[in-house]
Scaffold this motif. Structure first.
Motif, PDB file in Angstrom:
ATOM      1  N   UNK A  31      16.868 -19.608  22.395  1.00 33.62           N
ATOM      2  CA  UNK A  31      18.129 -19.805  21.672  1.00 33.62           C
ATOM      3  C   UNK A  31      18.311 -21.227  21.152  1.00 33.62           C
ATOM      4  N   UNK A  32      17.568 -22.198  21.698  1.00 31.04           N
ATOM      5  CA  UNK A  32      17.661 -23.576  21.192  1.00 31.04           C
ATOM      6  C   UNK A  32      17.168 -23.675  19.748  1.00 31.04           C
ATOM      7  N   UNK A  33      16.449 -22.658  19.281  1.00 29.43           N
ATOM      8  CA  UNK A  33      15.985 -22.655  17.893  1.00 29.43           C
ATOM      9  C   UNK A  33      17.156 -22.730  16.911  1.00 29.43           C
ATOM     10  N   UNK A  34      18.290 -22.178  17.306  1.00 28.06           N
ATOM     11  CA  UNK A  34      19.470 -22.173  16.433  1.00 28.06           C
ATOM     12  C   UNK A  34      20.158 -23.528  16.357  1.00 28.06           C
ATOM     13  N   UNK A  35      19.935 -24.378  17.351  1.00 25.92           N
ATOM     14  CA  UNK A  35      20.729 -25.609  17.449  1.00 25.92           C
ATOM     15  C   UNK A  35      19.938 -26.904  17.332  1.00 25.92           C
ATOM     16  N   UNK A  36      18.617 -26.861  17.482  1.00 32.47           N
ATOM     17  CA  UNK A  36      17.837 -28.101  17.477  1.00 32.47           C
ATOM     18  C   UNK A  36      18.080 -28.945  16.230  1.00 32.47           C
ATOM     19  N   UNK A  37      18.077 -28.300  15.065  1.00 30.15           N
ATOM     20  CA  UNK A  37      18.242 -29.061  13.813  1.00 30.15           C
ATOM     21  C   UNK A  37      19.654 -29.614  13.665  1.00 30.15           C
ATOM     22  N   UNK A  38      20.591 -29.076  14.435  1.00 28.92           N
ATOM     23  CA  UNK A  38      21.969 -29.565  14.407  1.00 28.92           C
ATOM     24  C   UNK A  38      22.179 -30.722  15.374  1.00 28.92           C
ATOM     25  N   UNK A  39      21.329 -30.783  16.409  1.00 29.42           N
ATOM     26  CA  UNK A  39      21.493 -31.777  17.475  1.00 29.42           C
ATOM     27  C   UNK A  39      20.604 -32.997  17.307  1.00 29.42           C
ATOM     28  N   UNK A  40      19.397 -32.784  16.769  1.00 25.59           N
ATOM     29  CA  UNK A  40      18.402 -33.865  16.674  1.00 25.59           C
ATOM     30  C   UNK A  40      18.183 -34.266  15.223  1.00 25.59           C
ATOM     31  N   UNK A  41      18.387 -35.515  14.924  1.00 26.69           N
ATOM     32  CA  UNK A  41      18.174 -35.986  13.549  1.00 26.69           C
ATOM     33  C   UNK A  41      16.694 -36.002  13.190  1.00 26.69           C
ATOM     34  N   UNK A  42      15.815 -35.980  14.199  1.00 27.79           N
ATOM     35  CA  UNK A  42      14.367 -36.026  13.951  1.00 27.79           C
ATOM     36  C   UNK A  42      13.780 -34.662  13.596  1.00 27.79           C
ATOM     37  N   UNK A  43      14.553 -33.593  13.780  1.00 25.13           N
ATOM     38  CA  UNK A  43      14.042 -32.254  13.486  1.00 25.13           C
ATOM     39  C   UNK A  43      14.048 -32.027  11.969  1.00 25.13           C
ATOM     40  N   UNK A  44      12.875 -31.793  11.424  1.00 22.78           N
ATOM     41  CA  UNK A  44      12.729 -31.631   9.970  1.00 22.78           C
ATOM     42  C   UNK A  44      12.298 -30.224   9.579  1.00 22.78           C
ATOM     43  N   UNK A  45      12.429 -29.285  10.494  1.00 20.67           N
ATOM     44  CA  UNK A  45      12.057 -27.897  10.219  1.00 20.67           C
ATOM     45  C   UNK A  45      13.324 -27.067  10.071  1.00 20.67           C
ATOM     46  N   UNK A  46      13.388 -26.243   9.044  1.00 24.43           N
ATOM     47  CA  UNK A  46      14.534 -25.372   8.839  1.00 24.43           C
ATOM     48  C   UNK A  46      14.331 -24.090   9.652  1.00 24.43           C
ATOM     49  N   UNK A  47      15.272 -23.775  10.555  1.00 21.19           N
ATOM     50  CA  UNK A  47      15.068 -22.628  11.446  1.00 21.19           C
ATOM     51  C   UNK A  47      15.039 -21.280  10.747  1.00 21.19           C
ATOM     52  N   UNK A  48      15.516 -21.225   9.511  1.00 20.14           N
ATOM     53  CA  UNK A  48      15.502 -19.970   8.756  1.00 20.14           C
ATOM     54  C   UNK A  48      14.487 -20.015   7.619  1.00 20.14           C
TER      55      UNK A  48
END
Length: 259
Positions: A31-48
């Protein structure tokens, strides 16, 4: 299977997002897949956009837990205590931005009460904090809480599933306890890289769904209080979109950011 742990799943996510879209490299996500890009500025992958949804595989749920010595016995009691105590109740989580942190923030928002977040480094220490009465409450996984409930070391007030659990049939849902449509699940899903051919995705979905019907698989899921789902790719895509929108609003409202 190759375990690429770290960064709340982001290392594996980035690896699969860049893999060939031939159906041979797949991603098992939580379920963290839904929130990682919202929480971490370093995440550059779009979950969808960077993935082809295959199937939502399983869901499991949490319970609202308080110390055995707590005077609180219902969700209404918990809200009353929060409104009575200066600054509100304290609650433990397994870490900033984790499911039980965001889930409690959703509860707090819906119930209109104050709460102080006490993050720990994992579910073990956060459970110990509830058992020891160091915090007023926490959201714990059902299988994690059960041994302490049976031993009388922990009280549970409600379950975060849309319906009651056969493991605790007398325990009301959070929805039944005055929080309409509240639901918090820890889910597992299967994704393929963006551009994977539709016929390949369909075959993967069929095989995954068939696997979830096998008695030995069902037995292992039962042991950890997980429920098999086996959705279509379209259903999983809609689920992901709704899940991201739900938690984006809570994260923004609570001002949660992980660096």
């Amino acid at each position: 299977m190759e375990n690429k742990a770290g960064a709340s799943g982001y290392i594996a996510t980035k690896y699969v997002a860049r893999a060939p879209a031939d159906g041979h490299t797949l991603l098992m996500v939580a379920s963290s897949h839904s929130t990682n890009h919202l929480l971490y500025s370093t995440v550059k992958v779009d979950p969808i956009k960077d993935f082809a949804p295959v199937s939502l595989l399983t869901t499991n749920y949490f319970v609202v837990a308080v110390p055995a010595s707590s005077p609180v016995n219902t969700m209404q009691d918990l809200v009353a205590l929060a409104k009575k105590k200066p600054g509100g109740i304290s609650y433990a989580s397994s870490g900033l931005g984790q499911g039980n942190h965001l889930g409690m923030e959703l509860l707090r928002s819906m119930g209109g009460f104050n709460a102080v977040h006490v993050p720990f480094t994992g579910i073990g220490p956060s459970t110990a904090a509830v058992l020891g009465g160091q915090v007023d409450a926490s959201l714990l996984t059902l299988p994690g809480a059960m041994p302490n409930v049976k031993a009388g070391r922990l009280k549970v007030l409600a379950i975060t599933s849309p319906k009651r659990s056969p493991l605790l049939p007398d325990l009301p849902t959070v929805d039944e306890s005055g929080f309409p449509a509240y639901e918090l699940s820890g889910w597992i899903g299967l994704l393929a890289p963006r551009g994977t051919p539709r016929e390949v995705v369909r075959k993967l979905q069929r095989e995954a769904t068939n696997a979830l019907k096998q008695p030995d698989v069902i037995s292992q899921l039962d042991a950890v209080a997980a429920e098999p789902v086996g959705s279509t790719p379209e259903q999983f895509a809609a689920f992901l979109k709704a899940d991201i929108e739900k938690w984006a609003a809570i994260i923004k409202q609570a001002g949660v950011k992980v660096e």
